[in-house]
Enzyme design. Structure first.
Site, short mmCIF file in Angstrom:
data_model
loop_
_atom_site.label_atom_id
_atom_site.label_comp_id
_atom_site.label_asym_id
_atom_site.label_seq_id
_atom_site.Cartn_x
_atom_site.Cartn_y
_atom_site.Cartn_z
N SER A 84 0.80 -1.18 -0.04
CA SER A 84 0.02 -0.06 0.05
C SER A 84 0.88 1.31 -0.09
CB SER A 84 -1.07 -0.03 1.33
OG SER A 84 -2.07 -0.72 0.95
N LYS A 87 -0.44 3.61 -2.63
CA LYS A 87 -1.33 4.47 -2.41
C LYS A 87 -1.01 6.08 -2.58
CE LYS A 87 -4.80 1.40 -0.32
NZ LYS A 87 -4.14 0.26 0.16
N SER A 141 -5.55 3.28 4.72
CA SER A 141 -5.35 1.98 3.73
C SER A 141 -6.41 1.32 3.09
CB SER A 141 -4.15 1.09 4.04
OG SER A 141 -3.01 1.04 3.25
N LYS A 248 2.99 6.57 5.32
CA LYS A 248 2.45 5.54 4.54
C LYS A 248 2.83 4.11 4.75
CE LYS A 248 -1.04 3.97 2.43
NZ LYS A 248 -1.28 3.09 3.44
#
Length: 324
Positions: A84, A87, A141, A248
């Site tokens: 992720s 993203k 997420s 993140k």
């Protein structure tokens, strides 16, 4: 609600206690916390930042933005899945398109993960603004949020993925490639060096900085009488000892546990990239040791660690694939 915050606080305290020691988890790599004769390992001394920096992540990079100086590198040019962390690129493509953030989008069956069957609290039929979907994709997420953002892009998902790769090329992320907006596909790959470029670019967007560092957010979800609380997947954003500008996390089995951050340490802007960490708290432990190391080593020289291959038990599963 109060009970959830109490439990979350306890988990954060436990993760930070674990992170103070030489390695983040007693199960790292070898999955054992005892000697062959059944005796427990002696407790490791707390790392105070004055000794050599050791991280348990398979790949790592620490970059001082102020001096444009590489401080620490370990397997930083090795290409691997990034889960992720993807993203961040998803968010940049959405924001670059200047699509209306207040436009309502419904979560559809097409947004459900059928590759790994990961869970989601965004029920099909939930209607949220594009801005809210972007917040949940970055903060919590949420895979369905990321999938819906790609699906509603002009030209739909194929055009969105093409835009992701075009953006990567524009940022000179030469070892990176994307095939979806969520990170659930292991073909979404990059290197620690390329991810520094992506973090630097992402930090230039106000929305990305805000959404990736939001601790929690409540939204109305289809099928729920009350609003549902979504929380940041990085526990460090709730720790007052950290000054985080961008964050993140990522996880699928193939990628291990990943973390990228832009943080202020000792009055300096530093980018931290940690890939393929093994163990629930490993990436948090590595980040904590890096913070102490930077704080205690002014005028740092480059510390490049020889490439190593992580040793893991054969057939070991890291856990549920969530791309979180």
């Amino acid at each position: 609600m109060r009970m959830r915050w109490v439990l979350a606080g306890a988990m954060l305290a436990m993760s930070m206690t674990i992170a103070d020691y030489g390695y983040a988890s007693s199960t790292h790599h070898h999955g054992k916390n005892t000697h062959h004769h059944g005796k427990k390992h002696p407790a490791r001394a707390r790392y105070d930042g004055t000794g050599p920096l050791k991280v348990s992540s398979a790949a790592a990079l620490v970059f001082d933005e102020q001096d444009a100086k590489l401080l620490y590198a370990k397997n930083s040019t090795v290409t691997s899945p990034i889960a992720s962390i993807t993203k961040l690129m998803t968010a940049m493509v959405v924001l670059d398109a200047q699509l209306p953030m207040d436009e309502n989008i419904a979560v559809e069956d097409a947004d459900v993960d059928t590759l790994r069957n990961s869970s989601s609290r965004l029920a099909v039929g939930t209607v949220l603004s594009r801005g809210e979907l972007l917040r949940l994709a970055l903060m919590s997420s949420e895979n369905r949020a990321a999938a819906a953002l790609a699906r509603t892009y002009p030209g739909s998902t194929p055009a969105f993925v093409a835009a992701m790769n075009a953006k990567a090329a524009a940022l000179e992320m030469k070892q990176s490639h994307f095939v979806d907006s969520t990170g659930l596909h292991s073909e979404n790959v990059s290197t620690a060096e390329d991810l520094v470029k992506m973090v630097k670019a992402g930090a230039g967007y106000d929305a990305i900085r805000e959404f990736t560092t939001t601790a929690s957010h409540d939204v109305e979800v289809a099928g729920h009488r009350r609003s549902v609380e979504f929380r940041n997947t990085n526990v460090l954003v709730r720790n007052k000892q950290w000054d985080i500008g961008l964050s993140k996390t990522g996880f699928i089995n193939e990628a291990g546990r990943c973390l990228v951050m832009q943080v202020k340490i000792a009055s300096r802007s530093v980018i931290i990239v940690l890939l393929d960490s093994f163990g629930k708290y490993a990436r948090i432990g590595d980040a904590t040791r890096i913070k102490k190391w930077v704080e205690n080593n002014r005028g740092l020289r480059l510390a490049r660690v020889a490439a190593v291959s992580p040793q893991r038990p054969a057939g070991f599963s890291r856990g549920t694939n969530t791309a979180s």
